[in-house]
Scaffold this active site. Structure first.
Site, short mmCIF file in Angstrom:
data_model
loop_
_atom_site.label_atom_id
_atom_site.label_comp_id
_atom_site.label_asym_id
_atom_site.label_seq_id
_atom_site.Cartn_x
_atom_site.Cartn_y
_atom_site.Cartn_z
N GLU A 34 0.87 -1.18 0.00
CA GLU A 34 0.00 0.00 0.00
C GLU A 34 0.91 1.23 0.00
O GLU A 34 1.80 1.34 0.85
CB GLU A 34 -0.90 0.01 1.23
CG GLU A 34 -1.90 1.14 1.23
CD GLU A 34 -2.84 1.10 2.42
OE1 GLU A 34 -3.64 2.04 2.58
OE2 GLU A 34 -2.76 0.13 3.22
N ARG A 259 5.89 -13.21 9.85
CA ARG A 259 6.58 -11.98 9.47
C ARG A 259 7.96 -11.92 10.14
O ARG A 259 8.24 -12.65 11.09
CB ARG A 259 5.75 -10.75 9.84
CG ARG A 259 5.51 -10.59 11.31
CD ARG A 259 4.92 -9.23 11.66
NE ARG A 259 3.64 -9.00 11.02
CZ ARG A 259 3.37 -7.91 10.31
NH1 ARG A 259 4.29 -6.96 10.17
NH2 ARG A 259 2.19 -7.73 9.78
N LYS A 269 4.15 0.74 10.01
CA LYS A 269 4.24 1.98 9.24
C LYS A 269 3.53 3.13 9.96
O LYS A 269 3.97 4.28 9.90
CB LYS A 269 3.65 1.78 7.85
CG LYS A 269 4.56 1.06 6.89
CD LYS A 269 4.12 1.18 5.45
CE LYS A 269 2.89 0.38 5.15
NZ LYS A 269 2.55 0.39 3.70
#
Length: 552
Positions: A34, A259, A269
């Site tokens: 994104e 992850r 983020k």
């Protein structure tokens, strides 16, 4: 094929079985960022997995920007993401895609679900819907409007599209199961109203698809065969599959993996943006940040980050890796590849009293001690030198590798010199050493064969370049800044994560191009910063020469 791509994991085992059975005849993956922030080290694992898997199987990896939230997206992020992927060593070729290019198709798919009686317009707010959704251990209840007619839902959805409602007035939900133990199947929203100009579609749309709806459709349209996501999307997979089955379209396989997490680091983020906006760091590419651009600016190599991802591997087990592992990968790579140079970061002066005032010499030193192909450089030498403060000690023991009164020391590649006198200030701090040199030891070796154990680096005072050096350390003082849910993670910021000093550098370093990495001999690894110019050089400390000892 690079070494990293030769490794296998459970995802590759799945792909091997799919290819062997004929379920798939090719491998198509995707990396779908994104564009609402910069990529960080956690994204590097996904990038290496997505692009590396496609390369391993001679397939394709798509770079697809998930631009479904116009309020948070920016062209700056788009460009930065592409730069970071290329820096890591991967390329999408012609396979660059945008979620926004599929908005027309997504709208038609939403209409198809309404026509099947599988979607409806809901006028509850997000908070109100929580009461209807229930809890994992308790069934939900049907919200108002769930049994509205297909015709009325089509009319309301059209009104949403045409700007007939204010932001937040209603959403489009899919009708699945309000009693499902998986909350993501309790009539999730797939479209919301958001009056905002989109970077690609302009003002054409005031409704935008939700991620869970958009992502699976994007994968399907592009023919992605294996859609790899991190573990938090595992509970979303039933919705991913449900939407594609109901639409009766090509169905990729979603596979989840753990992850990458590192100690002393925040992988969010949103939280990183908080640090940037509150000016607690100097932008997204601050060398203390875990962003790929920050690590690149600090001097980390792409090879070392790929090596870390390879070592950590790909599993379904959530874990946190020690940041020392990343630093070890970086040191190994820099030791192998970085140029050598001499710099003094905490200087005291050495005066060689028997060296002629007017004499200047140049010595040739290797750019890398084990790699002749990297060539040599010339370094000027004169009567006055700078050496490290730590290279002198009063009454030093034999194992000490520097000057003390009466001890002969090798000045790297130049001469043997002996300290005869020490000058101190009123506080007892050493300011100057008075020495003599042996002119018969040019190059640093004695013709009579006497052995000198100590070798130190130096910089000619007459030729030294005063340089701003930024000493970077870890951004946080605790291993997991997010462990305490009641605390503000910013309370654990390390106040000593950046120190500015003026160092003395050999003159050739002033011409170093930004991004060039060096080992300052016996000091550490450094990188010329993007702010660096020949007139005003700036260097960042990448890492100390050796890992600091852990305090138990």
């Amino acid at each position: 094929m690079s070494e990293e791509l030769k490794t296998t994991n459970f995802i590759h085992d799945i792909i091997d079985a799919d290819l062997a059975s004929g379920k798939r005849t090719e491998v198509v993956t995707r990396f779908p960022p994104e564009p609402n922030g910069y990529l960080h080290i956690g994204h590097a694992k996904a990038i290496c997995l997505d692009f590396g898997t496609a390369e391993k199987y001679n397939g394709k990896c798509h770079l697809r920007f998930d631009d479904t939230n116009p309020e948070a997206e920016d062209e700056e992020y788009v460009q930065a993401i592409q730069e970071d992927i290329k820096w890591l060593g991967f390329n999408w070729g012609e396979n660059l895609f945008w979620a926004s290019n599929y908005f027309d198709a997504m709208y038609e798919y939403a209409v198809r679900l309404i026509n099947k009686g599988k979607a409806y317009v809901c006028e509850l707010t997000q908070e109100e819907f929580k009461d209807y959704r229930g809890a994992p251990t308790e069934p939900g209840k049907e919200p108002p409007g769930r049994d509205r007619s297909i015709e009325e839902n089509l009319e309301l959805f059209e009104k949403m599209k045409n700007g007939g409602f204010k932001d937040g007035a209603c959403v489009l939900r899919v009708k699945i199961d309000m009693t499902s133990p998986n909350l993501h199947l309790r009539d999730p929203a797939i479209y919301r109203i958001k009056t905002a100009t989109h970077h690609n579609t302009g003002d054409k749309w005031c409704i935008y698809p939700m991620y869970d709806f958009a992502h699976c459709i994007e994968d399907s349209i592009e023919g992605v065969t294996h859609s790899m996501c991190t573990l938090e999307f595992e509970v979303h997979r039933p919705l991913y599959d449900w939407i594609l089955r109901e639409l009766d379209v090509f169905q990729p396989q979603q596979i989840e993996f753990s992850r990458l997490n590192l100690t002393y680091t925040v992988m969010s983020k949103r939280k990183l943006l908080e640090l940037v906006n509150e000016k607690l760091v100097n932008g997204w590419d601050d060398p203390r940040m875990p962003t790929l651009c920050g690590m690149r600016r600090r001097g980390f190599s792409a090879e070392s980050i790929r090596k870390l991802c390879d070592i950590v591997g790909c599993t379904k087990v959530e874990s946190i890796s020690e940041v020392e592992l990343l630093e070890s990968c970086v040191r190994d790579n820099l030791n192998e590849n970085s140029l050598r140079a001499m710099a003094v970061v905490d200087p005291i002066k050495v005066v060689i009293e028997n060296y002629p005032d007017e004499l200047e010499e140049e010595f040739e030193l290797p750019n890398h001690p084990q790699k002749e192909e990297k060539g040599k450089r010339t370094v000027p030498f004169s009567r006055e030198l700078w050496i490290e403060r730590t290279d002198y000690k009063d009454d030093a023991p034999n194992k000490f590798k520097g000057f003390t009164l009466g001890r002969e020391v090798r000045l790297r590649g130049a001469y043997l010199a002996t300290c005869n006198e020490v000058i101190k200030d009123a506080d007892g701090e050493v300011t100057e050493l008075r020495c003599t040199y042996d002119p018969e030891t040019k190059g640093g070796s004695a013709p009579d064969g006497r052995k000198v154990k100590s070798t130190i680096h130096w910089v000619s005072a007459k030729h030294a370049v005063d340089t701003e050096v930024r000493l970077y350390d870890r951004l946080f003082t605790v291993e997991n800044p997010l462990a305490d849910k009641e605390a503000d993670f910013k309370d654990f910021l390390n106040p000593e994560s950046l120190q500015l000093i003026t160092a003395k550098l050999e003159p050739g370093l002033a011409k170093a191009k930004p991004g060039t990495r060096f080992q300052f001999e016996r000091v550490g690894y450094f990188c010329a910063d993007k702010d660096s110019t020949e007139e005003a050089p700036v260097f960042n400390r990448t890492l100390t020469l050796r890992a600091p000892k852990k305090v138990m």
